[in-house]
Structures are given as C-alpha cells and as structure tokens.
Write a protein that holds these residues in place. Structure first.
Motif, PDB file in Angstrom:
ATOM      1  N   PRO A  15      -2.908  11.238  21.003  1.00  0.00           N
ATOM      2  CA  PRO A  15      -3.250  11.462  22.419  1.00  0.00           C
ATOM      3  C   PRO A  15      -3.704  10.222  23.179  1.00  0.00           C
ATOM      4  N   TYR A  16      -4.508   9.375  22.556  1.00  0.00           N
ATOM      5  CA  TYR A  16      -4.959   8.178  23.267  1.00  0.00           C
ATOM      6  C   TYR A  16      -3.812   7.202  23.505  1.00  0.00           C
ATOM      7  N   ASP A  17      -2.836   7.182  22.611  1.00  0.00           N
ATOM      8  CA  ASP A  17      -1.655   6.334  22.827  1.00  0.00           C
ATOM      9  C   ASP A  17      -0.829   6.868  23.994  1.00  0.00           C
ATOM     10  N   ALA A  18      -0.661   8.189  24.051  1.00  0.00           N
ATOM     11  CA  ALA A  18       0.155   8.809  25.102  1.00  0.00           C
ATOM     12  C   ALA A  18      -0.464   8.635  26.491  1.00  0.00           C
ATOM     13  N   LEU A  19      -1.795   8.543  26.560  1.00  0.00           N
ATOM     14  CA  LEU A  19      -2.478   8.451  27.860  1.00  0.00           C
ATOM     15  C   LEU A  19      -3.014   7.049  28.169  1.00  0.00           C
ATOM     16  N   ALA A  53      -0.963  15.727  25.289  1.00  0.00           N
ATOM     17  CA  ALA A  53      -2.044  14.787  24.972  1.00  0.00           C
ATOM     18  C   ALA A  53      -3.283  15.101  25.809  1.00  0.00           C
ATOM     19  N   TRP A  54      -3.076  15.380  27.082  1.00  0.00           N
ATOM     20  CA  TRP A  54      -4.202  15.720  27.962  1.00  0.00           C
ATOM     21  C   TRP A  54      -4.860  17.012  27.504  1.00  0.00           C
ATOM     22  N   ASP A  55      -4.054  18.012  27.164  1.00  0.00           N
ATOM     23  CA  ASP A  55      -4.599  19.276  26.665  1.00  0.00           C
ATOM     24  C   ASP A  55      -5.410  19.053  25.385  1.00  0.00           C
TER      25      ASP A  55
END
Length: 97
Positions: A15-19, A53-55
C-alpha cells in the motif's frame, strides 16, 4: 523505514508503494489519510490498485499489519538483530485480517 524486499502483499502492490506518488508514508496521520482520495482523484490517479491501497491503509488493523512489515533501521549501526528476534511473521501476527 525500510520495507523488506521479500514482502508480498495479498491483492497487489504494498500500500505505501502504491500511494507514494501522492506523498503517503508511514508518518502520514490517519486523519490526513482519510482525505487522500481527493488528491488521488485530482491527479487522476484513482485506479483499482490505488483504491485498494487506500482502503487497506484506512483500516487500522490493515495499516498496523503493513507497518509491521517495515523496519526502522539505523543504517549507521552495523549490528545484526539477535536470532531470537528473527521469528517468522506467522508467529507474530495473531489476529485475523
């Protein structure tokens, strides 16, 4: 903080990579994270991957799991962690996701 390169995240990228493109880091407050969808929409970056990722990071339990996979490493300290602390993740996580 450093992510173990062997880290796999079920369902997609970490998730941190995606955002990362919208500035989300482990130091982003939970309140600020709730509004990150507006930034994603404004930059036309809201995709199924960034939505997931946000979810994941909006859920406290999922965010805690993601942050468990990050290591706060002092790169100036060359000592390796003791073997007793290098337990598998399955031994550390005791809740359902």
């Amino acid at each position: 903080m450093i992510k173990d390169p062997e880290t796999n995240w079920d369902g997609g990228p970490f998730p941190y990579d995606a955002l990362a493109e919208v500035g989300v880091t482990p130091w982003t407050t939970h309140a600020a994270l709730q509004d990150i969808s507006f930034e994603l929409l404004a930059r036309r970056l809201m995709t199924p991957v960034t939505q997931q990722a946000w979810d994941d990071l909006r859920s406290v339990r999922r965010r805690m799991l993601a942050e468990l996979l990050l290591y706060d490493v002092d790169l100036t300290d060359g000592m390796a962690p003791p073997e007793a602390t290098a337990r598998p993740l399955d031994d550390l996580v005791t809740f359902d996701i």
